[in-house]
Scaffold this motif. Structure first.
Motif, PDB file in Angstrom:
ATOM      1  N   ARG A 391       0.716  -1.390  -0.165  1.00  0.00           N
ATOM      2  CA  ARG A 391      -0.276   0.051   0.321  1.00  0.00           C
ATOM      3  C   ARG A 391       0.849   1.398  -0.091  1.00  0.00           C
ATOM      4  O   ARG A 391       1.606   1.447   0.946  1.00  0.00           O
ATOM      5  CB  ARG A 391      -0.740   0.394   1.426  1.00  0.00           C
ATOM      6  N   PHE A 392       0.189   2.528  -1.130  1.00  0.00           N
ATOM      7  CA  PHE A 392       1.386   3.529  -1.053  1.00  0.00           C
ATOM      8  C   PHE A 392       0.737   4.458  -0.872  1.00  0.00           C
ATOM      9  O   PHE A 392      -0.238   4.635  -1.756  1.00  0.00           O
ATOM     10  CB  PHE A 392       1.811   3.743  -2.691  1.00  0.00           C
ATOM     11  N   ARG A 393       0.970   6.042  -0.179  1.00  0.00           N
ATOM     12  CA  ARG A 393      -0.113   7.199   0.337  1.00  0.00           C
ATOM     13  C   ARG A 393       0.995   8.008  -0.309  1.00  0.00           C
ATOM     14  O   ARG A 393       1.560   8.130   0.007  1.00  0.00           O
ATOM     15  CB  ARG A 393       0.171   6.908   1.929  1.00  0.00           C
ATOM     16  N   CYS A 421      -3.188  10.319  -2.939  1.00  0.00           N
ATOM     17  CA  CYS A 421      -4.008   9.261  -3.414  1.00  0.00           C
ATOM     18  C   CYS A 421      -3.150   7.708  -2.533  1.00  0.00           C
ATOM     19  O   CYS A 421      -2.198   7.845  -2.592  1.00  0.00           O
ATOM     20  CB  CYS A 421      -3.612   9.721  -4.914  1.00  0.00           C
ATOM     21  N   GLU A 422      -3.814   7.259  -2.429  1.00  0.00           N
ATOM     22  CA  GLU A 422      -3.927   5.941  -1.726  1.00  0.00           C
ATOM     23  C   GLU A 422      -3.902   4.816  -2.455  1.00  0.00           C
ATOM     24  O   GLU A 422      -4.954   4.160  -3.036  1.00  0.00           O
ATOM     25  CB  GLU A 422      -4.681   5.730  -0.316  1.00  0.00           C
ATOM     26  N   VAL A 423      -2.736   4.084  -2.817  1.00  0.00           N
ATOM     27  CA  VAL A 423      -3.364   2.829  -3.854  1.00  0.00           C
ATOM     28  C   VAL A 423      -2.236   1.215  -3.319  1.00  0.00           C
ATOM     29  O   VAL A 423      -1.689   2.048  -2.838  1.00  0.00           O
ATOM     30  CB  VAL A 423      -1.697   3.551  -5.411  1.00  0.00           C
ATOM     31  N   VAL A 424      -2.611   0.456  -3.640  1.00  0.00           N
ATOM     32  CA  VAL A 424      -2.507  -0.550  -3.308  1.00  0.00           C
ATOM     33  C   VAL A 424      -1.964  -0.986  -4.659  1.00  0.00           C
ATOM     34  O   VAL A 424      -2.936  -1.650  -5.731  1.00  0.00           O
ATOM     35  CB  VAL A 424      -4.153  -1.558  -3.035  1.00  0.00           C
ATOM     36  N   ALA A 436       9.257   3.370  -1.408  1.00  0.00           N
ATOM     37  CA  ALA A 436       9.598   2.968  -0.018  1.00  0.00           C
ATOM     38  C   ALA A 436       9.146   4.254   0.812  1.00  0.00           C
ATOM     39  O   ALA A 436       8.564   3.746   1.920  1.00  0.00           O
ATOM     40  CB  ALA A 436      11.204   2.413   0.629  1.00  0.00           C
ATOM     41  N   GLU A 437       9.483   5.416   0.442  1.00  0.00           N
ATOM     42  CA  GLU A 437       9.012   6.700   1.322  1.00  0.00           C
ATOM     43  C   GLU A 437       7.933   7.149   1.576  1.00  0.00           C
ATOM     44  O   GLU A 437       7.039   7.492   3.039  1.00  0.00           O
ATOM     45  CB  GLU A 437      10.300   7.609   1.247  1.00  0.00           C
ATOM     46  N   PHE A 438       7.155   6.489   0.702  1.00  0.00           N
ATOM     47  CA  PHE A 438       5.839   6.236   0.133  1.00  0.00           C
ATOM     48  C   PHE A 438       4.482   5.315   0.763  1.00  0.00           C
ATOM     49  O   PHE A 438       3.543   4.581   0.569  1.00  0.00           O
ATOM     50  CB  PHE A 438       4.970   6.732  -0.642  1.00  0.00           C
ATOM     51  N   ALA A 439       5.583   4.238   1.089  1.00  0.00           N
ATOM     52  CA  ALA A 439       4.973   2.776   1.867  1.00  0.00           C
ATOM     53  C   ALA A 439       4.539   3.021   2.800  1.00  0.00           C
ATOM     54  O   ALA A 439       4.775   3.578   3.741  1.00  0.00           O
ATOM     55  CB  ALA A 439       6.223   1.519   1.464  1.00  0.00           C
ATOM     56  N   VAL A 440       3.580   2.176   3.308  1.00  0.00           N
ATOM     57  CA  VAL A 440       2.751   2.135   4.617  1.00  0.00           C
ATOM     58  C   VAL A 440       2.310   0.980   4.578  1.00  0.00           C
ATOM     59  O   VAL A 440       1.837   0.127   3.579  1.00  0.00           O
ATOM     60  CB  VAL A 440       1.258   3.504   4.746  1.00  0.00           C
ATOM     61  N   GLU A 441       2.193   0.410   6.254  1.00  0.00           N
ATOM     62  CA  GLU A 441       2.136  -0.826   6.440  1.00  0.00           C
ATOM     63  C   GLU A 441       0.248  -1.437   6.461  1.00  0.00           C
ATOM     64  O   GLU A 441      -0.288  -1.008   5.783  1.00  0.00           O
ATOM     65  CB  GLU A 441       2.002  -0.817   7.791  1.00  0.00           C
ATOM     66  N   GLN A 442       0.387  -2.575   5.651  1.00  0.00           N
ATOM     67  CA  GLN A 442      -1.270  -3.321   5.314  1.00  0.00           C
ATOM     68  C   GLN A 442      -2.118  -2.628   6.725  1.00  0.00           C
ATOM     69  O   GLN A 442      -1.942  -3.220   7.723  1.00  0.00           O
ATOM     70  CB  GLN A 442      -0.790  -4.768   4.488  1.00  0.00           C
TER      71      GLN A 442
END
Length: 442
Positions: A391-393, A421-424, A436-442
């Motif tokens: 998941r990316f924000r 914009c949140e993208v899976v 990696a800087e835009f990655a968020v935990e699932q």
């Protein structure tokens, strides 16, 4: 006005007492010899000659002077004169002595299997690398065959800085060929070095290489064109493609790979050619995955598969993961169609240690049937740059990051907030590291 094709006679020799059991309907002929002669006939026609006849002699031992023996040579000479034969081609490597004796007694041009393959390779090489490799193989073949070419080769001479006093023309030719061979090897080593640099640059960007391998005329180039949209020459002639070609292919996971088309293999591939083309075959040894293309309709498909496996072992690629691509499904007989894929695979790999570890795909490169399943199998097999869900924000101003996700990942869902914009997405490791800087935990 077109030049008429050379009238050619094909000769096979088999050692009696060493024949495998004949197949049903073969009239006690050695099936291996007959298949080899069929292949030599196809090679001869690929070289532009007309095959007007062929015969096989069974012998206890090969004749050291003429391979066939004096009686058979006399019979063959009568046939050559009666049928106006331009060239006699032996499905056997001839020694320099046998080649000279046969040409003198038959009074026509004589070639062996290796010379024929070298001639085809010389006509098909397009890149400078391919031409270098063919010339090296030709000179390596020619060098031991210079001996005894006649009195005209033995004139004395002496030149300052060139030939020493008493050096014969034969020795001069040998020296010049030796010098040319050394130069060719140096140039080919330079090609190998350049390839190594290019390969390291490709590996810096995680693009896996998948190589098409297989028996010549199995349909590799047609499959390559169908998968990549390229326009590589696809011809029924043997060795239609000689030089390696690389094109990108996008997989269902959105990963990109490099697909390479290489020279087709053949039974009794001359050692000189395997050595000369080692630089080209390095593309095969460096591949992450091999697509072993087989003409499933060939009556000798199992034997051809075994020959390809043998060459792969010779170049050090026997442990590379493979997908067995059973091509030309559109030409299958009804008897073959009732067999399921495991049964077809077992028929082709029944004597191979890879039987239980090789995946298979049934396709038609001509019609496109089965290609979607093949591409998915390629995607599943590749372990380099593994794909995982993330998941990316992304801030709304990060248009470039969003573009990368659309270009190199499979989007699962997308949701817009006030300022993000949140993208899976199912993304390869290299892209996940990059974002990696835009990655968020699932």
């Amino acid at each position: 006005m077109a030049t008429p094709a050379e009238r050619t006679l094909i000769i096979g020799v088999e050692l009696s007492g060493r024949q495998p059991a004949a197949r049903s309907g073969s009239r006690d002929k050695n099936p291996d010899t007959e298949e080899s002669l069929d292949e030599l006939t196809a090679l001869t026609e690929s070289a532009g000659a007309q095959v007007v006849g062929r015969f096989t002699q069974s012998r206890q031992n090969m004749d050291a002077a003429t391979l066939l023996g004096s009686g058979k040579v006399a019979e063959l000479r009568d046939r050559v004169h009666a049928d106006h034969i331009d060239t006699v081609i032996f499905d056997h490597d001839l020694t320099p002595t046998q080649l000279r004796n046969l040409e003198r007694r038959l009074e026509t041009k004589v070639l062996d299997r290796t010379q024929l393959i070298l001639d085809i390779f010389a006509s098909r090489a397009r890149t400078s690398e391919g031409q270098l490799q063919v010339e090296l193989a030709q000179l390596n073949y020619l060098l031991p065959r210079l001996t005894g070419r006649g009195a005209q080769m033995s004139r004395l001479g002496g030149g300052i800085g060139t030939r020493g006093p008493g050096e014969t023309q034969l020795e001069t030719d040998r020296r010049r060929i030796g010098q040319r061979i050394a130069k060719l090897k140096t140039e080919i080593e330079r090609v190998r070095a350049n390839r190594a640099v290019q390969r390291s640059q490709r590996q810096a960007v995680p693009l896996s290489t998948v190589s098409l391998v297989g028996y010549t005329n199995a349909g590799k180039s047609t499959l390559f064109n169908r998968l990549t949209g390229a326009s590589v020459l696809a011809d029924e002639k043997m060795f239609a493609t000689l030089d390696p070609i690389l094109r990108q292919l996008r997989l269902p996971s959105r990963r990109r790979i490099l697909l390479s088309d290489t020279v087709g293999f053949i039974r009794n591939l001359p050692t000189t050619l395997v050595e000369a083309f080692r630089a080209t075959l390095e593309e095969v040894t460096a591949a992450a995955l091999l697509l072993h293309v087989v003409d499933v309709t060939s009556p000798v498909a199992a034997e051809q598969t075994a020959h390809v496996m043998k060459v792969l072992a010779e170049i050090g690629a026997e442990t590379t993961p493979q997908i067995l691509v059973l091509n030309k499904s559109d030409r299958m007989t009804e008897a073959d169609r009732v067999q399921d894929l495991p049964a077809l695979t077992h028929r082709l790999l029944k004597e191979s240690a890879r039987l239980n570890s090789t995946q298979a795909a049934l396709v038609s490169a001509r019609t496109g049937d089965g290609l979607s399943a093949l591409i998915q199998s390629i995607d599943d097999q590749l372990v380099q740059d593994p794909v995982a869900r993330q998941r990316f924000r992304l801030p709304l101003g990060e248009g470039r990051a969003l573009h990368l996700l659309h270009d190199r990942a499979a989007i699962v869902s997308k949701h817009y907030g006030d300022d993000y914009c949140e993208v899976v997405a199912d993304a390869p490791q290299s892209l996940r590291d990059h974002l990696a800087e835009f990655a968020v935990e699932q």
